[in-house]
Design a protein around this motif. Sequence first.
Motif, short mmCIF file in Angstrom:
data_model
loop_
_atom_site.label_atom_id
_atom_site.label_comp_id
_atom_site.label_asym_id
_atom_site.label_seq_id
_atom_site.Cartn_x
_atom_site.Cartn_y
_atom_site.Cartn_z
N VAL A 74 -20.01 -15.56 23.31
CA VAL A 74 -21.23 -15.99 24.00
C VAL A 74 -21.74 -14.86 24.90
O VAL A 74 -22.94 -14.56 24.92
N ALA A 75 -20.85 -14.23 25.64
CA ALA A 75 -21.26 -13.14 26.53
C ALA A 75 -21.83 -11.97 25.73
O ALA A 75 -22.85 -11.40 26.11
N TYR A 76 -21.19 -11.63 24.63
CA TYR A 76 -21.69 -10.52 23.81
C TYR A 76 -23.08 -10.82 23.27
O TYR A 76 -23.97 -9.96 23.31
N ALA A 77 -23.28 -12.04 22.80
CA ALA A 77 -24.61 -12.43 22.30
C ALA A 77 -25.65 -12.40 23.42
O ALA A 77 -26.77 -11.93 23.23
N ALA A 78 -25.26 -12.87 24.60
CA ALA A 78 -26.19 -12.86 25.73
C ALA A 78 -26.48 -11.43 26.19
O ALA A 78 -27.63 -11.08 26.45
N ARG A 80 -26.25 -8.71 24.44
CA ARG A 80 -26.99 -8.02 23.39
C ARG A 80 -28.47 -8.44 23.39
O ARG A 80 -29.35 -7.62 23.18
N SER A 81 -28.73 -9.71 23.65
CA SER A 81 -30.11 -10.19 23.61
C SER A 81 -30.97 -9.59 24.72
O SER A 81 -32.17 -9.45 24.56
N VAL A 82 -30.36 -9.23 25.84
CA VAL A 82 -31.12 -8.61 26.93
C VAL A 82 -30.96 -7.10 26.97
O VAL A 82 -31.46 -6.44 27.86
N GLY A 83 -30.23 -6.54 26.00
CA GLY A 83 -30.10 -5.09 25.90
C GLY A 83 -29.02 -4.47 26.77
O GLY A 83 -28.99 -3.26 26.93
#
Length: 101
Positions: A74-78, A80-83
């Motif tokens: 979840v943290a990696y996806a979050a 990554r989504s904000v760069g």
Amino acid sequence: MTEIQAGLTVCTVLVVPYIVQAIKTKAMTGNVARWIAISVSTLCGVLTAMAGGMPTDASAWVTSIFAAVGGVQVAYAAFRSVGVTDKWLDALLALGDIKED
């Protein structure tokens, strides 16, 4: 889950995505990086489970391991989504590189 285990899980969730991004190379695909993140977070989940002493029941193991693995994903996806992982970490990793003109 004790306070120490919860703290270790939060640290794992915040640190492992950066570690995976730091070791990620062009030779490593996104799928390989994902499995490395899952493996490292599983190991961290096992260590977190043992932080309060050796668990005697399977539910303590499963809770710690799944909390670490799920939290990291979840943290990696979050991030990554904000760069955060792409821009910020890549910029930090490039600080030591001196480009010759």
